[in-house]
Design an enzyme around this catalytic site. Structure first.
Site: not given
Ligand code: 13P
Length: 251
Positions: A9-11, A96, A98, A168, A174, A214, A235-236
């Site tokens: 997930n590149w966000k 998600h 967010e 999640e 994050g 994470s 994510g990251g």
């Molecule tokens: P991180 O891997 O940066 O914690 O993010 C997870 C995420 O929100 C994937 O959708």
């Protein structure tokens, strides 16, 4: 035996040029050997159709990070299921945390989006998870159960097979603080039991439940070796070729 599914997930990262460069690099690493997991990337809307051109002849699959639940019309700033399909997406991430917290998406809205995605033959990555406060108050299971029940309201046995659940925990997203494999496994097993009750044992046992929060190359293997953890939503660490490949390798 469930196949592992690793999704990135590149966000809100990478402009079009950066996306093209990144996907080219990722593809050249991915195709070096046979991978025993499914690989999905979910870039921003702007990059989707170029991404599709690059990954066309590779095992990498494409997803978007959101859709609106209406077919078309006066919904300024929104993107439809049909639009992302026409850009080459097979998947869409919905629910998600967010989107839930920053954009106030309710379980009811997420349920409408899931139905709209399925109506348009998209596969869904449906995210659930508790906040730190909820975990500390001991209501994790209650929260996750409610999110699953509301998000999957009226979803049939046929439709559930087109849905990946992503657990999640919000406190792990994050933050660099992943759930331990045991903590994650407990909730994954709980989710699978909910799905068994709703859809029967055989069907529930075939469904993919990803962990997200994470995930890094150095913790992926332990997480992915848990019996009910069938993949990762990253994510990251999906924004660097090395670390995303590291996670893919740990399958
Ligand atoms: P991180 O891997 O940066 O914690 O993010 C997870 C995420 O929100 C994937 O959708």
């Amino acid at each position: 035996m469930r196949k592992k599914v690793i999704a990135g997930n590149w966000k809100m990262n990478y402009n079009l040029h950066q996306s093209i460069s990144f996907i080219n690099q990722l593809k050249s690493e991915v195709v070096k050997k046979e991978r025993n997991c499914d690989i999905i990337i979910c870039p921003n809307f702007v990059s989707l159709s170029e991404a599709k051109k690059i990954i066309e002849d590779s095992p990498i699959k494409l997803g978007a990070q959101n859709i609106y639940f209406e077919d078309s019309g006066a919904f300024t700033g929104e993107t439809s299921a049909d639009m992302i399909k026409s850009a080459g997406c097979e998947y869409v991430i919905l629910g998600h945390s967010e989107r839930r917290t920053i954009f106030n998406e309710s379980d009811e809205l997420i349920n409408k989006k899931i139905k709209q995605a399925l109506k348009n033959d998209l596969l869904v990555i449906f995210c659930v998870g508790e906040t730190l406060d909820e975990r500390e108050r001991g209501v994790t299971y209650e929260i996750v159960k409610n999110q699953i029940e509301q998000g999957l309201r009226d979803i049939t046995a046929e439709e559930i097979q087109k849905i990946i659940i992503a657990y999640e925990p919000v406190w792990a997203i994050g933050t660099g603080r992943n759930a331990t494999p045991e903590q994650a496994q407990e909730v994954h097993a709980f989710i699978r039991n909910l799905l068994r009750t709703a859809y029967g044992i055989q069907l529930a046992d075939e469904l993919i439940i990803q962990y997200g929060g994470s995930v890094k190359p150095d913790n992926a293997k332990d997480l992915l070796s848990q019996p009910d953890i069938d993949g990762a939503l990253v994510g990251g660490a999906c924004l660097k070729v090395d670390s995303f490949i590291g996670i893919i390798e740990s399958c």
